[in-house]
Design an enzyme around this catalytic site. Structure first.
Site, PDB file in Angstrom:
ATOM      1  CB  CYS A 142      -2.527   8.065   9.078  1.00  0.00           C
ATOM      2  SG  CYS A 142      -3.806   7.803   7.522  1.00  0.00           S
TER       3      CYS A 142
ATOM      4  N   GLY B   8       6.267   8.050   0.064  1.00  0.00           N
ATOM      5  CA  GLY B   8       7.161   8.642   0.910  1.00  0.00           C
ATOM      6  C   GLY B   8       8.128   7.657   1.525  1.00  0.00           C
TER       7      GLY B   8
ATOM      8  CG  ASP C 265      -6.200  -6.745  -3.870  1.00  0.00           C
ATOM      9  OD1 ASP C 265      -5.912  -7.417  -3.021  1.00  0.00           O
ATOM     10  OD2 ASP C 265      -7.266  -6.068  -3.761  1.00  0.00           O
TER      11      ASP C 265
ATOM     12  CB  CYS D  33      -0.931   0.099   1.217  1.00  0.00           C
ATOM     13  SG  CYS D  33      -1.961  -1.499   1.427  1.00  0.00           S
TER      14      CYS D  33
ATOM     15  CG  ASP E 289       0.621   3.827   5.737  1.00  0.00           C
ATOM     16  OD1 ASP E 289      -0.287   3.717   6.532  1.00  0.00           O
ATOM     17  OD2 ASP E 289       1.104   4.977   5.476  1.00  0.00           O
TER      18      ASP E 289
ATOM     19  CB  ALA F 138       0.187   5.317  -3.576  1.00  0.00           C
ATOM     20  N   PRO F 139       1.408   7.323  -1.100  1.00  0.00           N
ATOM     21  CG  PRO F 139       1.710   9.766  -0.882  1.00  0.00           C
ATOM     22  CD  PRO F 139       1.059   8.346  -0.225  1.00  0.00           C
TER      23      PRO F 139
END
Length: 422
Positions: free
Chosen positions: A355, A245, A287, A240, A302, A242-243
């Site tokens: 997050c 960092g 996926d 997972c 993440d 993206a974006p």
């Protein structure tokens, strides 16, 4: 803005209508071209005005309440809210009032309420910034505030709300030298090594952007990779991604990185970001559950979550969502942890992070993973700049927006390093 400021104000009004009425997120609206017809200045101002209105929505409504016998239709209410934000921000009353009266008048259903709009906004103009400043910090919508209070207590949530209302400064992760980046952009190095830049302006004009010396990443979001310590030469999966960092952090530290994300568009952005900073990683559009390559030394997951920890930067979230998707997200996170553990080598490490401010998407997930997997352990975090009180009983790291209040806060995050048994 243009002379009347109407294009930017109409767009801000449209954004507010879509977010509060249709449950759409700001990023989705922008991607769909909501601001495509505006010039650069009006585009920036429309987004800033909409975000300011969302951050101050509860306070704006409290200011409006004495002047409204009953709540007007949403089209009018959102025009009034935007008017309050501008008037209390010091904009000239004449231009603000006329613009929002026109927005109300252009809608056939609300055209008869232009007189109300004019009268209410002129009363707000009389109160001005002084009336705004004496109101309490805006409250989070009840659907989210209640579980947050249950988890962290009222005092902590009040601190979070103050951080949400203040917004977020710009944080950067340096490719190599944080001190050099801070000196170049006029920022400061935070206790955990990120660079914070107040009032940054246009990101692409900052020193070092074109050279790829840094990338934008909230200080909290930069910590999951740091939990892994030395990853040079290790085979690491960023699930997972993206974006991008965290993939860039891993690559900069010398890891052999595979970055996976389900979105082709978002993965294209990851590739662009890697190219800009001069780093390499294998990128895969897939996926997460269909990606079955194994033998990784470490995995960074993440996981998709409620994103409730990012409200400082995304004030649309508590108005576009209502919590109805949380159950499905929690089930997905559990399944992703189990899948990621299967892709690890024996003794490999999984960093699970979200997050989110909700324990069900953090502490509880870690506790339940320990119960499901015999021999799985959690390694206590050892990181520069963290407060020992942030370490949770099961061994994870809990970050909240009210932490570092004197430095400008941080995103809400949960992260834990899980060690697979031999």
């Amino acid at each position: 803005m243009t002379q009347t400021g109407l294009p930017a104000r109409r767009t801000a009004h449209y954004l507010l209508m879509q977010i509060t009425g249709e449950g759409r997120l700001m990023a989705e609206l922008i991607a769909d071209g909501a601001m495509a017809r505006l010039d650069n200045d009006d585009r920036a101002r429309a987004q800033r005005l909409a975000n300011d209105a969302l951050r101050g929505l509860d306070r704006a409504d409290r200011m409006l309440k004495p002047y409204l016998k009953k709540a007007p239709p949403p089209h009018v209410m959102n025009a009034l809210r935007l008017g309050v934000i501008e008037l209390c921000g010091g904009e000239a009353a004449h231009g603000v009032v006329n613009a929002y009266v026109e927005i109300v008048a252009r809608n056939k259903r609300t055209q008869p309420m232009k007189g109300l709009t004019n009268a209410v906004l002129r009363k707000i103009a009389d109160e001005g910034p002084a009336g705004w400043d004496k109101r309490a910090v805006p409250l989070t919508p009840g659907w989210l505030r209640q579980p947050l209070v249950a988890a962290w207590g009222r005092e902590a949530v009040t601190g979070m709300e103050a951080a949400h209302f203040a917004g977020a400064p710009l944080d950067l992760t340096a490719k190599t030298d944080a001190e050099a980046v801070a000196n170049a952009v006029g920022g400061t190095v935070l206790p955990t090594g990120s660079v914070r830049v107040p009032n940054a302006g246009q990101v692409s004009t900052l020193a070092g952007f074109a050279a790829g010396d840094w990338w934008v990443q909230d200080a909290a979001a930069a910590l999951p990779v740091k939990l892994l310590g030395d990853v040079k030469g290790l085979k690491v999966l960023d699930l997972c991604a993206a974006p991008g960092g965290k993939a860039m952090q891993l690559a900069a530290l010398g890891a052999d990185v595979t970055a996976v994300d389900i979105s082709e568009r978002r993965m294209a952005r990851v590739s662009e970001n890697l190219q800009r900073v001069g780093l390499t990683a294998k990128t895969v559009v897939s996926d997460a559950f269909e990606f079955t390559e194994d033998g990784f030394d470490a995995i960074l997951l993440d996981a998709p979550c409620s994103a409730t920890g990012t409200i400082r930067r995304h004030p649309d979230l508590p108005y576009a969502k209502d919590g109805s998707e949380f159950g499905a997200l929690i089930d997905q996170q559990e399944a992703m942890i189990d899948h990621a553990l299967r892709l690890l080598k024996p003794q490999g490490r999984l960093v699970f992070c979200t997050c989110s401010l909700l324990p069900d998407e953090g502490e509880v997930q870690a506790e339940e993973a320990l119960a499901r997997h015999k021999g799985l352990t959690i390694e206590a975090p050892h990181l520069q700049g963290i407060d020992p009180d942030w370490i949770t009983p099961e061994g994870g790291l809990r970050l909240r927006p009210d932490y570092w209040a004197d430095l400008g806060g941080m995103d809400g995050f949960y992260m834990a390093v899980m060690r697979k048994p031999a």
